[in-house]
Design an enzyme around this catalytic site. Structure first.
Site, PDB file in Angstrom:
ATOM      1  N   GLU A  42       0.818  -1.214   0.000  1.00 30.27           N
ATOM      2  CA  GLU A  42       0.000   0.000   0.000  1.00 30.27           C
ATOM      3  C   GLU A  42       0.852   1.265   0.000  1.00 30.27           C
ATOM      4  O   GLU A  42       0.464   2.283  -0.578  1.00 30.27           O
ATOM      5  CB  GLU A  42      -0.950  -0.003   1.198  1.00 30.27           C
ATOM      6  CG  GLU A  42      -1.927  -1.164   1.223  1.00 30.27           C
ATOM      7  CD  GLU A  42      -2.760  -1.272  -0.044  1.00 30.27           C
ATOM      8  OE1 GLU A  42      -2.988  -0.238  -0.709  1.00 30.27           O
ATOM      9  OE2 GLU A  42      -3.172  -2.395  -0.385  1.00 30.27           O
ATOM     10  N   HIS A  71       1.680   2.045  -3.653  1.00 30.42           N
ATOM     11  CA  HIS A  71       0.579   2.735  -4.328  1.00 30.42           C
ATOM     12  C   HIS A  71       0.517   4.207  -3.919  1.00 30.42           C
ATOM     13  O   HIS A  71       0.424   5.105  -4.762  1.00 30.42           O
ATOM     14  CB  HIS A  71      -0.756   2.079  -3.956  1.00 30.42           C
ATOM     15  CG  HIS A  71      -1.026   0.781  -4.637  1.00 30.42           C
ATOM     16  ND1 HIS A  71      -0.968   0.613  -5.999  1.00 30.42           N
ATOM     17  CD2 HIS A  71      -1.390  -0.428  -4.128  1.00 30.42           C
ATOM     18  CE1 HIS A  71      -1.275  -0.634  -6.307  1.00 30.42           C
ATOM     19  NE2 HIS A  71      -1.533  -1.289  -5.191  1.00 30.42           N
TER      20      HIS A  71
END
Length: 257
Positions: free
Chosen positions: A61, A64
């Protein structure tokens, strides 16, 4: 304490027994058994809360989130990891009114950044299955760019059709190789961005491991990057129009000279 009523007099309180068989939670009370569907396994829940799973989610994450911030100039609206549940983690982004070719490429790069982060940090042998939906989204965007939006070598729309009235170019196979090349280019770009901003990537990873989320207000402080492009900002279309207008004036001036 007042006296017991006739209904409760003489009745003993018996504890409720709880067991589980991996598929259901089972309650035992007064000789009766009641099963409640609860498909879980204790070992799997423990696995989800361990340090390895937390590290995997945080790296994925963070990849991203960092690449999105670098390309779009603003923090994701939300980044979270859910270690104790089966939800994994996610990034949430502000939607755009208009998507330019550059925006679409940046979106593909962002989608591939989670997998690129895993490869960068853990190596190819430990790259996980968590990027499946990211790969699907990136491939769909790339295919739409080249087959539907005219951002490839073809101007016309290419698609699969069984209706002769659709008037489409049905030779979609010709775009398969360009789609893969585009995805590879954006995957490599995501990797380079994270290599260039390794400290920011690790800072995001640590924030997610320690707190489980990174808020937009906290994001810029964590990564140490200047962010602040408004959420409703588009590409500089007005500036490009002004430049085009000025170029026309200059061309006419030279022609008259």
């Amino acid at each position: 304490m007042g006296p017991r009523t006739g209904r409760n007099r003489g009745r003993q309180c018996r504890p409720v027994g709880l067991t589980a068989d991996g598929r259901s939670l089972i309650a035992h009370w007064h000789g009766q058994t009641h099963a409640i569907a609860a498909p879980f396994e204790i070992n799997r829940l423990r696995q989800r809360s361990n340090a390895d799973f937390r590290a995997l989610l945080a790296v994925h994450e963070a990849g991203h989130g960092l690449v999105h911030a670098l390309l779009f100039g603003r923090a994701p609206s939300e980044i979270k990891i859910h270690v104790a549940s089966f939800e994994g983690g996610y990034n949430a982004y502000t939607s755009r009114k208009v998507w330019s070719r550059r925006n679409l490429l940046d979106s593909i790069c962002t989608s591939l950044a989670g997998r690129a982060a895993e490869l960068l940090v853990f190596g190819p042998e430990l790259s996980s299955s968590g990027a499946e939906s990211d790969l699907r989204k990136a491939t769909e965007t790339a295919a739409r760019m080249l087959r539907h939006l005219g951002h490839g070598s073809r101007v016309g729309r290419s698609d699969v059709s069984r209706d002769s009235d659709d008037n489409l170019c049905t030779d979609v196979e010709a775009t398969n190789a360009p789609i893969e090349a585009l995805l590879r280019t954006e995957h490599d770009r995501a990797t380079r961005l994270m290599e260039e901003h390794r400290d920011a990537l690790l800072a995001l990873v640590d924030e997610l491991i320690n707190h489980g989320q990174v808020t937009p207000a906290r994001f810029a402080t964590v990564v140490g990057l200047p962010l602040g492009i408004p959420e409703d900002a588009l590409d500089p279309y007005a500036d490009r129009l002004a430049s085009f207008r000025e170029a026309g004036v200059e061309t006419r001036r030279r022609m008259r000279a």
